[in-house]
Scaffold this motif. Sequence first.
Motif: not given
Length: 234
Positions: A92-117
């Motif tokens: 619930a916390a991870r999916k909240s607007g605040l959680g996504r802002r602090w902890l990163g998006p839930l649906n990763l785009g190509p840049e995020e997938i690459e940046a996070r290894g």
Amino acid sequence: SYSPLLEYLLLENVGLPLEPDLVVLNFDMTDVADDYIRSRLAVRDRRGRVTAVPSDRRREASFVLPPVPKPEWLRFVEPAEEWLHPLAIYQAARKSGLGRRWLGPLNLGPEEIEARGLVGDIRYDRLANTRDLDNPRLREAWATTTRNVVAIRDLARSRGMAFVLVTYPHAHQVSASESPLGRRVLGIGPGFFASERPFQILEALGRDEGFPVVNLLRRFRDESARTGPLFRHD
């Protein structure tokens, strides 16, 4: 959004009573990732045979929630995420607007997938099986899916029904210009993935198990080169 595990149950419970002459399995490139997750949600009988795949959004989310981006010196906390992810309060916390802002998006785009290894990790890179990669988790995912395809063939054959597998490419396997927005939704960046590895795996499975495989990859590529885009922009 079915995959071979669900398609087996569909054939068993809905298809067989129709008494078809021919069972056609239409294989999609996301089937490997879908089966990998659904095999972990499946209900099995005493013999280990899958009897159902219940809808359990919390359990499913626990497998696919992306890890929180962190500096290298904090990598040692990664094992803790494995027991955090299944918790309803964490989700619930991870999916909240605040959680996504602090902890990163839930649906990763190509840049995020690459940046996070995470390139090649079938849990987060849903089309990792279309890349020219090989790793233990990807091999495990392919093994799960190919077992399910053979189970469908076996079920059809046990009732005297013919079986054929048909497979076709996603946009990024056809050309560099196909569906630029659509590929981003699945975490695929720009460019052309020329690898034919997934099609070769399926064709080899058909040869080994004695069923025909209709591979439409060449037809799609030729048609795209001749007439232009085959896929929608998005």
